[in-house]
Design an enzyme around this catalytic site. Structure first.
Site, PDB file in Angstrom:
ATOM      1  N   HIS A   1      26.985 -20.128  -3.220  1.00 31.08           N
ATOM      2  CA  HIS A   1      28.435 -20.111  -3.013  1.00 31.08           C
ATOM      3  C   HIS A   1      29.002 -18.697  -3.131  1.00 31.08           C
ATOM      4  CE1 HIS A   1      32.550 -22.089  -3.644  1.00 31.08           C
ATOM      5  NE2 HIS A   1      32.049 -22.672  -2.573  1.00 31.08           N
TER       6      HIS A   1
ATOM      7  N   LEU B   1      28.562 -19.386   2.070  1.00 28.07           N
ATOM      8  CA  LEU B   1      27.896 -20.682   2.112  1.00 28.07           C
ATOM      9  C   LEU B   1      27.208 -20.885   3.460  1.00 28.07           C
ATOM     10  CD1 LEU B   1      27.332 -23.511   0.914  1.00 28.07           C
ATOM     11  CD2 LEU B   1      29.615 -24.193   1.700  1.00 28.07           C
ATOM     12  N   TYR B   2      27.905 -20.514   4.536  1.00 30.32           N
ATOM     13  CA  TYR B   2      27.340 -20.695   5.872  1.00 30.32           C
ATOM     14  C   TYR B   2      28.096 -19.854   6.878  1.00 30.32           C
ATOM     15  CZ  TYR B   2      31.379 -23.685   6.937  1.00 30.32           C
ATOM     16  OH  TYR B   2      32.650 -24.153   7.150  1.00 30.32           O
TER      17      TYR B   2
ATOM     18  N   ASP C   1      29.124  -0.292   4.155  1.00 29.26           N
ATOM     19  CA  ASP C   1      28.981   1.026   3.539  1.00 29.26           C
ATOM     20  C   ASP C   1      29.563   0.987   2.125  1.00 29.26           C
ATOM     21  OD1 ASP C   1      27.653   1.915   5.764  1.00 29.26           O
ATOM     22  OD2 ASP C   1      29.385   2.928   6.637  1.00 29.26           O
TER      23      ASP C   1
ATOM     24  N   THR D   1      29.712 -21.812  14.052  1.00 26.44           N
ATOM     25  CA  THR D   1      29.087 -21.664  15.377  1.00 26.44           C
ATOM     26  C   THR D   1      30.109 -21.554  16.512  1.00 26.44           C
ATOM     27  OG1 THR D   1      28.941 -24.090  15.562  1.00 26.44           O
ATOM     28  CG2 THR D   1      27.031 -22.939  14.642  1.00 26.44           C
ATOM     29  N   GLY D   2      31.361 -21.235  16.176  1.00 23.87           N
ATOM     30  CA  GLY D   2      32.389 -21.120  17.206  1.00 23.87           C
ATOM     31  C   GLY D   2      32.441 -19.745  17.847  1.00 23.87           C
TER      32      GLY D   2
ATOM     33  N   LYS E   1      30.492 -15.285  -2.105  1.00 19.65           N
ATOM     34  CA  LYS E   1      31.293 -14.827  -0.959  1.00 19.65           C
ATOM     35  C   LYS E   1      31.476 -13.312  -1.104  1.00 19.65           C
ATOM     36  CE  LYS E   1      31.648 -19.270  -0.402  1.00 19.65           C
ATOM     37  NZ  LYS E   1      32.895 -20.022  -0.466  1.00 19.65           N
TER      38      LYS E   1
END
Length: 521
Positions: free
Chosen positions: A154, A57-58, A161, A61-62, A156
């Site tokens: 959505h 999804l995203y 490889d 930024t940590g 995931k």
């Protein structure tokens, strides 16, 4: 449209409408913690030589996310030094990935500036899917966060490889620390990885691509803009782009690591001693009296080498959902699976957000199987403490849980179907999926794992992908049991008294609006 109401059609549907990959169970690892998932992502990026695929999804930024980007930078640089070509495909959601001044786009921008694909042999593509449903007045007036309810990417999916990881987790600090999800890693599975790489590239073909100047440019492969162009033409293009991933492979190479089952009527029969009901229902295993030195060709007709392989003991059926484009494979398979569980078998069914569709709910209620249904407690709901309206979302899920519990009471099904709430101090719960145990067996022989929360937005609004796994590999079955036990270890039964507790209080206005907003959560 395919019919999903025929309870006897699971075998037929899977045989005629889904790919099937045969793999060795010893090549599959169930990951049990967020930290283990994060370490596998980092290790995968650092060891990749040919391809890296990341879809979620995203990207947060940590510090952990910055380290992940740094590892991508090092992998790309290393491939240049080694004179290799590394294909990196990254896919996030346009709306969620653009939220805030620091977001998925800004954290990835330096990567594009450092590695210009046009200047070397590496290929780096960072894509952002934008739902065509967010357009016109919705796009103009819905504020940030609220606009995310219209539809999202959505998927995931993580590939390094020939290693493939499927999960329900996103790429942000909480998912690497104390938000429990599910994660399954397939090693040495080239064809399975190819399948999901193709999926990510197909979605990227009708998405925006991040440019080195920070702008987003819509893909040149799709002539129909998602929110400025014709809606029908866009979803038709999306549907066509995904069709090859929905169809069974007619013939594919069988290798020592994985294979795709040749799909011809009459060539399938059960060879497992466990999960008898599923094997009879699915009938997906091709008997081959000469199991050595078998050669097939890929579905595109390209010849492959002949090579020796041992009998596979695990079979994977990928499923895909993009409801707005008429792609409802995952929904159909999930419904048929829930309808097929036999009497006295045991099923564990979990979703962090308990808002399952009426079809799934009815399938569980009408089943003769025994169910443990595991969902997040109010304290483990990821929306707990959120600002504004989002802070009331846990109450919405409490309301839906209470309605389902009342149905159990009405049908006198409380002994057969039990609800559990995940309550681990300081942790939130985001896992989803299904585990199946045959009657009298303590180890699961089948599971469903992926991104779907089994709710209305999963089937109608978002892009979702899952796999059904069926195995006779005992060590893998033990891993599945450990995974399930680790979740239930932190869970408590939901009883009538549970709903009388203050933490389960639902404001009256939430009861009124829940049926209106259940399509969005």
């Amino acid at each position: 449209m395919d019919c999903v109401s025929d309870k006897g059609s699971l075998h037929d549907y899977l045989e005629l409408n889904t790919p099937c990959f045969a793999v060795q169970g010893e090549n599959i690892k169930v990951l049990n913690s967020p930290s283990e998932f994060y370490c596998c992502l980092i290790d995968g990026i650092m060891s990749a030589k040919r391809r890296i695929v990341l879809s979620a999804l995203y990207l947060g930024t940590g510090e952990k996310e910055e380290k992940l980007v740094q590892c991508l930078d090092e992998a790309l640089h290393r491939s240049v030094v080694d004179n290799r070509s590394l294909d990196v495909s990254i896919l996030f959601d346009y709306v969620r990935g653009s939220r805030g001044s620091k977001n998925s786009k800004t954290i990835l921008l330096p990567l594009l500036k450092h590695h210009d694909s046009s200047a070397g042999t590496n290929k780096l593509e960072v894509s952002f899917y934008h739902t065509p449903s967010l357009r016109g007045a919705w796009k103009q007036f819905l504020p940030a966060r609220f606009n995310e309810v219209i539809g999202l990417n959505h998927l995931k999916i993580f590939i390094f490889d020939d290693t493939f990881i499927i999960s329900g987790a996103n790429l942000s600090t909480e998912y690497f620390h104390q938000r429990q999800d599910r994660y399954m890693q397939f090693n040495n599975c080239n064809l399975l990885a190819n399948h999901f790489q193709t999926l990510v590239k197909a979605v990227s073909s009708f998405s925006f691509q991040l440019q080195s100047d920070g702008s987003l440019r819509f893909s040149e492969q799709c002539p129909y803009h998602p929110f400025n162009g014709n809606y029908s033409q866009f979803i038709s293009f999306a549907n066509r782009s995904l069709q090859s991933l929905l169809n069974p492979y007619q013939s594919v190479i069988a290798s020592d690591s994985n294979a795709v089952i040749e799909r011809q009527p009459g060539l399938f029969s059960s060879v497992f001693s466990s999960a008898v009901y599923l094997l009879q229902a699915i009938g997906f295993m091709k008997e081959n009296k000469n199991n050595r030195d078998v050669a097939f060709t890929e579905s595109n007709g390209a010849p492959q080498h002949r090579q020796e392989h041992s009998d596979p003991d695990t079979f994977i059926f990928p499923t895909l959902q993009m409801g707005i484009a008429g792609v409802r494979q995952d929904e159909r398979v999930t419904k048929l699976l829930l309808e097929s569980f036999p009497s006295k078998s045991h099923v564990c069914f979990t979703s962090g957000y308990f808002n399952i569709t009426d079809d799934y709910s009815n399938a569980v209620l009408s089943s003769s199987a025994n169910f443990d249904i595991l969902t997040a407690s109010p304290e483990a709901n990821g929306f707990l403490g959120a600002s504004g309206f989002a802070g009331n979302i846990p109450a919405v899920y409490i309301y839906f849980t209470r309605l389902f519990f009342e149905q159990l009471t009405k049908n006198e099904s409380q002994k057969r179907i039990k609800i559990w709430e995940y309550m681990r101090p300081q942790w939130t719960y985001h896992a989803k999926g299904i585990w199946f145990c045959e009657e009298g067996q303590s180890l699961p022989s089948a599971t469903m794992i992926g991104s779907s929360n089994f709710g209305l937005r999963s089937v109608n609004r978002d892009l979702e992908a899952q796999v059904i796994l069926i195995t006779k590999n005992r060590k893998l079955m033990e891993q599945l049991q450990t995974e399930k036990a680790n979740l239930l270890k932190w869970s408590k039964p939901v009883t009538p008294e549970t709903f009388a507790q203050p933490r389960y209080f639902v404001p009256r206005w939430v009861c009124y609006v829940s049926n209106l907003i259940k399509h969005y959560f």
